[in-house]
Design a protein around this motif. Structure first.
Motif, PDB file in Angstrom:
ATOM      1  N   THR A 120      61.337 -29.162 -19.644  1.00  0.00           N
ATOM      2  CA  THR A 120      62.591 -29.124 -20.390  1.00  0.00           C
ATOM      3  C   THR A 120      63.737 -29.260 -19.398  1.00  0.00           C
ATOM      4  N   ASN A 121      64.564 -30.268 -19.584  1.00  0.00           N
ATOM      5  CA  ASN A 121      65.653 -30.531 -18.643  1.00  0.00           C
ATOM      6  C   ASN A 121      66.929 -29.846 -19.130  1.00  0.00           C
ATOM      7  N   TYR A 122      67.090 -28.583 -18.741  1.00  0.00           N
ATOM      8  CA  TYR A 122      68.298 -27.852 -19.089  1.00  0.00           C
ATOM      9  C   TYR A 122      69.460 -28.325 -18.213  1.00  0.00           C
ATOM     10  N   PRO A 123      70.671 -28.271 -18.731  1.00  0.00           N
ATOM     11  CA  PRO A 123      71.839 -28.646 -17.914  1.00  0.00           C
ATOM     12  C   PRO A 123      71.938 -27.763 -16.666  1.00  0.00           C
ATOM     13  N   GLN A 124      72.198 -28.381 -15.527  1.00  0.00           N
ATOM     14  CA  GLN A 124      72.318 -27.632 -14.285  1.00  0.00           C
ATOM     15  C   GLN A 124      73.445 -26.614 -14.349  1.00  0.00           C
ATOM     16  N   GLN A 125      74.477 -26.905 -15.136  1.00  0.00           N
ATOM     17  CA  GLN A 125      75.602 -25.975 -15.226  1.00  0.00           C
ATOM     18  C   GLN A 125      75.206 -24.644 -15.859  1.00  0.00           C
ATOM     19  N   ASN A 126      74.136 -24.635 -16.653  1.00  0.00           N
ATOM     20  CA  ASN A 126      73.665 -23.367 -17.215  1.00  0.00           C
ATOM     21  C   ASN A 126      73.297 -22.397 -16.097  1.00  0.00           C
ATOM     22  N   PHE A 127      72.695 -22.937 -15.061  1.00  0.00           N
ATOM     23  CA  PHE A 127      72.289 -22.118 -13.914  1.00  0.00           C
ATOM     24  C   PHE A 127      73.470 -21.852 -12.991  1.00  0.00           C
ATOM     25  N   ARG A 161      68.273 -19.753 -35.053  1.00  0.00           N
ATOM     26  CA  ARG A 161      68.627 -20.943 -34.251  1.00  0.00           C
ATOM     27  C   ARG A 161      69.322 -22.010 -35.087  1.00  0.00           C
ATOM     28  N   ALA A 162      69.128 -21.994 -36.390  1.00  0.00           N
ATOM     29  CA  ALA A 162      69.782 -22.968 -37.266  1.00  0.00           C
ATOM     30  C   ALA A 162      71.253 -22.657 -37.499  1.00  0.00           C
ATOM     31  N   GLU A 163      71.728 -21.513 -37.006  1.00  0.00           N
ATOM     32  CA  GLU A 163      73.106 -21.095 -37.276  1.00  0.00           C
ATOM     33  C   GLU A 163      74.145 -21.846 -36.443  1.00  0.00           C
ATOM     34  N   TRP A 164      73.740 -22.446 -35.338  1.00  0.00           N
ATOM     35  CA  TRP A 164      74.718 -23.202 -34.545  1.00  0.00           C
ATOM     36  C   TRP A 164      74.109 -24.531 -34.099  1.00  0.00           C
ATOM     37  N   GLN A 165      74.996 -25.494 -33.933  1.00  0.00           N
ATOM     38  CA  GLN A 165      74.608 -26.829 -33.493  1.00  0.00           C
ATOM     39  C   GLN A 165      75.452 -27.192 -32.265  1.00  0.00           C
ATOM     40  N   GLY A 166      75.067 -28.254 -31.612  1.00  0.00           N
ATOM     41  CA  GLY A 166      75.857 -28.715 -30.478  1.00  0.00           C
ATOM     42  C   GLY A 166      75.566 -27.932 -29.213  1.00  0.00           C
ATOM     43  N   ALA A 167      76.310 -28.275 -28.146  1.00  0.00           N
ATOM     44  CA  ALA A 167      76.030 -27.743 -26.813  1.00  0.00           C
ATOM     45  C   ALA A 167      76.992 -26.648 -26.375  1.00  0.00           C
ATOM     46  N   GLU A 168      77.902 -26.237 -27.260  1.00  0.00           N
ATOM     47  CA  GLU A 168      78.861 -25.205 -26.849  1.00  0.00           C
ATOM     48  C   GLU A 168      78.159 -23.898 -26.506  1.00  0.00           C
ATOM     49  N   TYR A 169      77.127 -23.570 -27.285  1.00  0.00           N
ATOM     50  CA  TYR A 169      76.358 -22.352 -27.047  1.00  0.00           C
ATOM     51  C   TYR A 169      74.944 -22.729 -26.615  1.00  0.00           C
ATOM     52  N   ALA A 170      74.498 -22.137 -25.521  1.00  0.00           N
ATOM     53  CA  ALA A 170      73.163 -22.422 -25.010  1.00  0.00           C
ATOM     54  C   ALA A 170      72.100 -21.518 -25.614  1.00  0.00           C
ATOM     55  N   GLU A 171      72.518 -20.407 -26.199  1.00  0.00           N
ATOM     56  CA  GLU A 171      71.577 -19.415 -26.703  1.00  0.00           C
ATOM     57  C   GLU A 171      72.302 -18.539 -27.721  1.00  0.00           C
ATOM     58  N   GLY A 172      71.543 -17.791 -28.511  1.00  0.00           N
ATOM     59  CA  GLY A 172      72.129 -16.919 -29.507  1.00  0.00           C
ATOM     60  C   GLY A 172      71.690 -15.482 -29.325  1.00  0.00           C
ATOM     61  N   LEU A 252      66.864 -17.294 -14.877  1.00  0.00           N
ATOM     62  CA  LEU A 252      67.985 -16.414 -15.186  1.00  0.00           C
ATOM     63  C   LEU A 252      69.264 -17.223 -15.321  1.00  0.00           C
ATOM     64  N   TRP A 253      69.996 -16.979 -16.411  1.00  0.00           N
ATOM     65  CA  TRP A 253      71.310 -17.596 -16.603  1.00  0.00           C
ATOM     66  C   TRP A 253      72.345 -16.510 -16.800  1.00  0.00           C
ATOM     67  N   SER A 254      73.451 -16.617 -16.096  1.00  0.00           N
ATOM     68  CA  SER A 254      74.574 -15.721 -16.311  1.00  0.00           C
ATOM     69  C   SER A 254      75.215 -16.021 -17.664  1.00  0.00           C
ATOM     70  N   VAL A 255      75.633 -14.977 -18.376  1.00  0.00           N
ATOM     71  CA  VAL A 255      76.351 -15.139 -19.640  1.00  0.00           C
ATOM     72  C   VAL A 255      77.835 -14.928 -19.361  1.00  0.00           C
ATOM     73  N   VAL A 256      78.642 -15.945 -19.636  1.00  0.00           N
ATOM     74  CA  VAL A 256      80.079 -15.879 -19.361  1.00  0.00           C
ATOM     75  C   VAL A 256      80.914 -15.811 -20.641  1.00  0.00           C
ATOM     76  N   GLN A 257      80.225 -15.868 -21.791  1.00  0.00           N
ATOM     77  CA  GLN A 257      80.942 -15.777 -23.058  1.00  0.00           C
ATOM     78  C   GLN A 257      79.987 -15.301 -24.141  1.00  0.00           C
ATOM     79  N   LEU A 258      80.409 -14.321 -24.920  1.00  0.00           N
ATOM     80  CA  LEU A 258      79.640 -13.822 -26.059  1.00  0.00           C
ATOM     81  C   LEU A 258      80.484 -14.026 -27.300  1.00  0.00           C
ATOM     82  N   GLY A 259      80.073 -14.933 -28.165  1.00  0.00           N
ATOM     83  CA  GLY A 259      80.924 -15.317 -29.269  1.00  0.00           C
ATOM     84  C   GLY A 259      82.178 -15.976 -28.730  1.00  0.00           C
TER      85      GLY A 259
END
Length: 291
Positions: A120-127, A161-172, A252-259
């Motif tokens: 799975t090729n996750y965006p490097q910026q996630n890391f 997982r069906a609650e959001w679309q697009g790449a703004e959020y990487a996880e819920g 491990l990914w840092s979380v920089v925004q919640l909602g």
């Protein structure tokens, strides 16, 4: 190469078929592990195997490990032949074929499906810079008898997982029906408070991830961090010094925004990421099963 994937074996047979009477298909009566393939090896196999054996024991399912090991060896040999050094191996174990009705035969032969997938090729910026978490409305039901297990019933996660679309959020972020923060849809959560790592207790619901265990038992002690499993609500996550999520595939990914709320991206998460890289390399250098 990737156009040949995914590939599956069912009970060791690449041409095998799944019976419509299989209890995994009919009742989600089974478990699964998604294992990281790195350098042609499975660096976290020891941890996945332990969870799989423990989970089968809790469900009263037999695990024919000698056969699983043989079939998994063949899958890894196939991956090497294809030149696939990185990817995913998914192991699904069901209670096997059974008749109609919930009662199962204690002597049933388990079904083991092994799938080989490309990475799975996750965006490097996630890391590098961290991710944003969506606050899911779908709650997790409380069921202590299944808490911690990576079982086949994932409808709650599918709906979340069906609650959001697009790449703004990487996880819920998922909470239980009483409002406690539990986990992500595919990850576990850690909040840093000083030199203490807080992570949601998983005795009511949720999945006890392999990477979660690696953080608790192998990585946190290296930084002299105390880990406490406890009840947390989303507001406490917002107050954390740092917040990160863990998964055996992406690490491990840092979380920089919640909602809509920002969270600081601090140095401890970065140190843990570096320790994890060292840990994976150490596991790859061990001469043990599938490494």
């Amino acid at each position: 190469m990737f156009d040949q994937l995914p590939k599956f074996t069912i009970n060791g047979d690449p041409e095998g078929e799944l019976s419509p009477l299989d209890r995994g298909f009919n009742y989600a009566d089974g478990l699964f592990e998604t294992v990281r393939l790195e350098g042609g090896k499975l660096p976290l196999w020891h941890w996945h195997r332990q969870r799989l054996e423990h989970s089968c024991e809790r469900l009263g399912m037999a695990l024919p490990y000698a056969q699983l090991r043989l079939w998994l060896t063949a899958v890894l040999a196939d991956a090497a032949h294809m030149g696939l050094a990185r990817g995913l191996v998914k192991i699904t174990v069901t209670r096997g074929v059974g008749g109609r009705g919930y009662r199962y035969d204690s002597d049933a032969t388990p079904t083991i499906v092994i799938g080989l997938y490309p990475p799975t090729n996750y965006p490097q910026q996630n890391f590098d810079t961290g991710v944003a978490l969506f606050r899911c409305q779908q709650p997790l039901g409380i069921n202590p008898s299944l808490a911690g297990l990576k079982n086949l019933n994932k409808l709650e996660y599918v709906l979340a997982r069906a609650e959001w679309q697009g790449a703004e959020y990487a996880e819920g972020l998922l909470c239980d029906i009483e409002g406690r923060a539990v986990e992500g849809t595919v990850s576990n959560i850690f909040a840093l408070d000083g030199r203490e790592l807080l992570t949601p207790a998983l005795h009511r619901c949720g999945v006890s991830g392999v990477m979660r265990r690696v953080v608790i038992e192998a990585l946190a002690p290296q930084l002299e961090l105390t880990v406490r499993e406890c009840d947390l609500v989303p507001e406490q996550l917002l107050e954390a010094d740092e917040l990160f999520i863990s998964n055996s595939v992406f690490g491990l990914w840092s979380v920089v925004q919640l909602g809509e709320e920002p969270i600081g991206n601090g140095p401890v998460t970065r140190q843990l990421q570096q320790k994890l890289g060292d840990f994976i390399n150490q596991q790859l250098n061990k001469k043990e099963d599938f490494r």
